[in-house]
Design an enzyme around this catalytic site. Structure first.
Site, short mmCIF file in Angstrom:
data_model
loop_
_atom_site.label_atom_id
_atom_site.label_comp_id
_atom_site.label_asym_id
_atom_site.label_seq_id
_atom_site.Cartn_x
_atom_site.Cartn_y
_atom_site.Cartn_z
N CYS A 2 34.98 61.94 1.84
CA CYS A 2 34.72 63.32 2.29
C CYS A 2 33.36 63.44 2.99
O CYS A 2 32.41 62.73 2.64
CB CYS A 2 34.76 64.37 1.19
SG CYS A 2 36.30 64.39 0.24
N TYR A 82 33.19 63.62 -3.71
CA TYR A 82 33.09 62.51 -4.66
C TYR A 82 31.70 61.88 -4.65
O TYR A 82 31.06 61.77 -3.59
CB TYR A 82 34.11 61.44 -4.30
CG TYR A 82 35.31 61.41 -5.23
CD1 TYR A 82 35.88 62.58 -5.71
CD2 TYR A 82 35.87 60.20 -5.64
CE1 TYR A 82 36.97 62.55 -6.56
CE2 TYR A 82 36.96 60.15 -6.48
CZ TYR A 82 37.52 61.33 -6.94
OH TYR A 82 38.59 61.29 -7.78
N ASN A 177 29.10 60.82 0.39
CA ASN A 177 29.38 60.31 -0.95
C ASN A 177 28.27 59.34 -1.36
O ASN A 177 27.20 59.35 -0.77
CB ASN A 177 30.76 59.62 -0.97
CG ASN A 177 31.82 60.45 -0.28
OD1 ASN A 177 32.23 60.13 0.83
ND2 ASN A 177 32.27 61.52 -0.91
N ARG A 230 29.21 57.64 7.95
CA ARG A 230 29.66 59.01 8.23
C ARG A 230 28.50 60.00 8.16
O ARG A 230 28.44 60.95 8.95
CB ARG A 230 30.77 59.41 7.24
CG ARG A 230 32.10 58.74 7.54
CD ARG A 230 33.21 59.20 6.60
NE ARG A 230 33.11 58.59 5.29
CZ ARG A 230 32.77 59.22 4.18
NH1 ARG A 230 32.48 60.52 4.20
NH2 ARG A 230 32.71 58.59 3.02
#
Length: 330
Positions: A2, A82, A177, A230
């Site tokens: 995520c 997460y 994360n 990311r």
């Protein structure tokens, strides 16, 4: 997995957005949770009655609704992501504290807090207990990004059992994360050479090396889907994308930024050969309490606003969403 981002438009609309990257089929959808919604704590016999109504991504699990992100009628927006290998929870509840399972925390935040400051004043009373999610059967290792109308953006990461829960200021407005937020922020120092501007030609002896084409300034951006990669991509695109003037443009920008980290099916596979992919993208506006949602299987964006008529309802409302591509034909 995520990725979450927090952006501001030039007319001062604040937008919290996220991808939901997961391998287990969530089959979730936009859900309205009304004022005075009551639910039982998994760690005790206590029943909670929420104060505020909110809209978010949710699902009924074991007879109760659980959500992964949302915005309430006061403009507080929250997303849970997460944090595997870092998140730790208490084994036993304490009578003098509010004992919440990790997956219940966001339900309490959105249903009972009006702002980041309000959360700050009540955070010391919260104790997160190691309890699995109903039906799923496992404990979710979570951290939370929380925003409001003031432009505040904070993160809660439960990584210590000896200290109470506390805020981390998020100056970048990005969360992914593991590792913890501080690591990701420090890691941005490795990407000082990335820029939107084209690099100039340079010489090697008598040879002048000209750029092959446009985009040389971005050649240092990482291209994988690990949390650090990311985080860097989301931070770069968030920082340099053309500023949005309105809420509509802000929603569009959020989808454009998150498209750079959105994971298609088949690209990231777990050891059991299941796909970890972006099952949906959601965007929340703090000022208008509007929720935007796009399922993986469609290009259509669904929109729900917490207007007075909806807030007057005392029933949970599920909003069906499209799961097929939408084409304009001529």
């Amino acid at each position: 997995m995520c990725t979450s981002i927090y952006t501001t438009t030039t007319d001062q609309k604040h937008m919290l957005a996220r991808t939901m990257d997961f391998s287990y089929p969530l089959a979730s959808q936009p859900v309205f949770i009304p004022r005075k919604y009551t639910w039982n704590l998994a760690a005790a016999t206590q029943t909670i009655e929420n104060k505020y109504g909110f809209i978010g991504t949710g699902k009924n699990l074991g007879g109760a609704y659980f959500v992964a992100d949302g915005v309430n009628e006061m403009g507080l927006a929250v997303a849970e992501l997460y944090l595997p290998g870092e998140a730790v929870y208490h084994e036993d509840p304490l009578a003098e504290q509010l004992n919440l399972a990790p997956h219940e925390f966001i339900l309490w935040l959105l249903g009972n807090c009006r702002s980041v400051d309000d959360v700050a004043q009540r955070l010391a009373a919260i104790r997160l207990i190691d309890i699995p999610v109903p039906v799923l059967g496992f404990v979710t290792p979570l951290h939370w990004i929380i925003t409001d109308k003031t432009g505040a953006c904070v993160v809660i990461e439960p990584t210590s059992l000896t200290e109470p829960l506390q805020f981390k200021q998020n100056p970048v407005g990005v969360m992914t994360n593991t590792p913890k937020l501080e690591w990701h922020i420090e890691n941005l120092r490795n990407y000082l050479n990335t820029q939107p501007m084209q690099f100039a030609s340079t010489t090697f002896g008598t040879f002048t090396a000209d750029p092959f084409s446009q985009g040389t300034g971005t050649s240092g951006l990482p291209g994988g889907y690990t949390p650090p990669e990311r985080f860097v991509r989301a931070a770069f695109f968030k920082e340099h994308i053309e500023a949005a003037k309105t809420e509509t443009e802000g929603v569009h920008n959020a989808f454009e930024i998150l498209s750079t980290v959105k994971i298609p099916k088949g690209i990231v596979q777990k050891s059991d050969q299941t796909d970890d992919y972006s099952q949906y993208i959601s965007v929340m506006c703090n000022e208008t309490s509007t929720f935007y949602y796009q399922d993986y299987n469609t290009n259509e964006i669904s929109c729900v606003q917490l207007h007075d008529q909806l807030l007057a309802s005392d029933q949970v409302v599920e909003f069906p969403i499209s799961k097929t591509p939408i084409f304009k034909t001529f």
